[in-house]
Design a protein around this motif. Sequence first.
Motif, PDB file in Angstrom:
ATOM      1  N   VAL A 127       0.827  -1.201   0.000  1.00 47.47           N
ATOM      2  CA  VAL A 127       0.000   0.000   0.000  1.00 47.47           C
ATOM      3  C   VAL A 127       0.867   1.260   0.000  1.00 47.47           C
ATOM      4  CG1 VAL A 127      -1.659   1.342   1.353  1.00 47.47           C
ATOM      5  CG2 VAL A 127      -1.985  -1.122   1.075  1.00 47.47           C
ATOM      6  N   ARG A 130       2.534   1.912  -3.348  1.00 52.19           N
ATOM      7  CA  ARG A 130       1.548   2.328  -4.357  1.00 52.19           C
ATOM      8  C   ARG A 130       1.163   3.803  -4.175  1.00 52.19           C
ATOM      9  NH1 ARG A 130      -3.103  -1.015  -3.393  1.00 52.19           N
ATOM     10  NH2 ARG A 130      -4.070   0.686  -2.240  1.00 52.19           N
ATOM     11  N   VAL A 131       0.895   4.186  -2.926  1.00 53.44           N
ATOM     12  CA  VAL A 131       0.484   5.565  -2.663  1.00 53.44           C
ATOM     13  C   VAL A 131       1.668   6.513  -2.827  1.00 53.44           C
ATOM     14  CG1 VAL A 131      -0.532   7.100  -0.942  1.00 53.44           C
ATOM     15  CG2 VAL A 131      -1.374   4.764  -1.161  1.00 53.44           C
ATOM     16  N   LEU A 134       1.960   7.454  -6.407  1.00 55.16           N
ATOM     17  CA  LEU A 134       1.019   8.524  -6.759  1.00 55.16           C
ATOM     18  C   LEU A 134       1.574   9.885  -6.354  1.00 55.16           C
ATOM     19  CD1 LEU A 134      -2.432   6.988  -5.733  1.00 55.16           C
ATOM     20  CD2 LEU A 134      -1.769   7.723  -8.030  1.00 55.16           C
ATOM     21  N   ALA A 164       5.782   6.936   3.501  1.00 54.19           N
ATOM     22  CA  ALA A 164       4.374   7.254   3.254  1.00 54.19           C
ATOM     23  C   ALA A 164       4.174   8.758   3.086  1.00 54.19           C
ATOM     24  CB  ALA A 164       3.516   6.734   4.398  1.00 54.19           C
ATOM     25  N   CYS A 191      -2.730   5.633   4.689  1.00 56.88           N
ATOM     26  CA  CYS A 191      -2.400   5.682   3.264  1.00 56.88           C
ATOM     27  C   CYS A 191      -3.630   5.462   2.393  1.00 56.88           C
ATOM     28  CB  CYS A 191      -1.327   4.644   2.942  1.00 56.88           C
ATOM     29  SG  CYS A 191       0.337   5.104   3.471  1.00 56.88           S
ATOM     30  N   LEU A 192      -4.511   4.563   2.825  1.00 54.98           N
ATOM     31  CA  LEU A 192      -5.735   4.322   2.052  1.00 54.98           C
ATOM     32  C   LEU A 192      -6.651   5.546   2.090  1.00 54.98           C
ATOM     33  CD1 LEU A 192      -6.542   0.605   2.955  1.00 54.98           C
ATOM     34  CD2 LEU A 192      -5.592   1.510   0.824  1.00 54.98           C
ATOM     35  N   GLU A 194      -5.482   8.616   2.199  1.00 51.08           N
ATOM     36  CA  GLU A 194      -4.802   9.608   1.369  1.00 51.08           C
ATOM     37  C   GLU A 194      -4.883   9.273  -0.117  1.00 51.08           C
ATOM     38  OE1 GLU A 194      -2.582  13.123   0.760  1.00 51.08           O
ATOM     39  OE2 GLU A 194      -3.683  12.345   2.494  1.00 51.08           O
ATOM     40  N   GLU A 195      -5.000   8.000  -0.440  1.00 52.56           N
ATOM     41  CA  GLU A 195      -4.924   7.566  -1.840  1.00 52.56           C
ATOM     42  C   GLU A 195      -5.943   8.246  -2.751  1.00 52.56           C
ATOM     43  OE1 GLU A 195      -4.077   3.449  -4.231  1.00 52.56           O
ATOM     44  OE2 GLU A 195      -5.335   3.349  -2.437  1.00 52.56           O
ATOM     45  N   LEU A 198      -4.964  11.805  -3.597  1.00 52.59           N
ATOM     46  CA  LEU A 198      -3.866  11.897  -4.557  1.00 52.59           C
ATOM     47  C   LEU A 198      -4.326  11.523  -5.959  1.00 52.59           C
ATOM     48  CD1 LEU A 198      -1.003  10.320  -2.420  1.00 52.59           C
ATOM     49  CD2 LEU A 198      -1.299  12.733  -2.990  1.00 52.59           C
ATOM     50  N   VAL A 199      -5.203  10.524  -6.063  1.00 54.49           N
ATOM     51  CA  VAL A 199      -5.732  10.118  -7.370  1.00 54.49           C
ATOM     52  C   VAL A 199      -6.478  11.284  -8.017  1.00 54.49           C
ATOM     53  CG1 VAL A 199      -7.419   8.641  -8.525  1.00 54.49           C
ATOM     54  CG2 VAL A 199      -5.850   7.654  -6.864  1.00 54.49           C
TER      55      VAL A 199
END
Length: 213
Positions: A127, A130-131, A134, A164, A191-192, A194-195, A198-199
Amino acid sequence: MDAVPMFPLGSVLFPHTPLALRVFEPRYLTMMGRLLDAEDPSFGVVLIERGLESGGGDERSALGTMARIVRIEAGAADLFVIAVGRERITVDRWGADDPHPVADVTTVEPLRWSDDLLPLRREAERVVRRVATLAAVLDEARWDPDTEISDDPVESSWQLAAMAPLGEYDRFRLLGSTTLTELLTMLIDLCLEEEPVLVARAADVAESDGDEL
């Protein structure tokens, strides 16, 4: 530990992660000069909750991390310092600046690893990377998302926390984790959260770039 040299900063330092500083204030130049003669050239880092890094008069958190100096390079009027985070500390009492801040501190127990945490640790890395990727698209990555991390599971967990792309308040919450399960779970959750932000921002940037063509 009594009368530990302290360096309050506007950012959180995690254990087992690097810290780069450009030191230019006379009080901290004095501190670094003193540490050069120390057998263990270490100082404490705490987050400034209110105020600025330079000039004094700041309000400081009571939880921080010891940092050990690994390299110092001298400039014309400043020093470039590389240190590495070690154990976490709590501040018991601030002393009078001498001329830099000093404090009596207590070491916080290190987080303990269990092999049962391996799936959670792997999920946290998946995770976070991945973030962080981004964030790199937006030029906001704290670390290169492909950075290699330690083989030690506790050290690598702290390094993932540093990687992170989170704000200092969330990073401070991570620093206060009392178990490795708490650290990894909170890291994934933050992080989830924040994702999608950011997307959405990355999509806006891509749309703006398209409009300019």
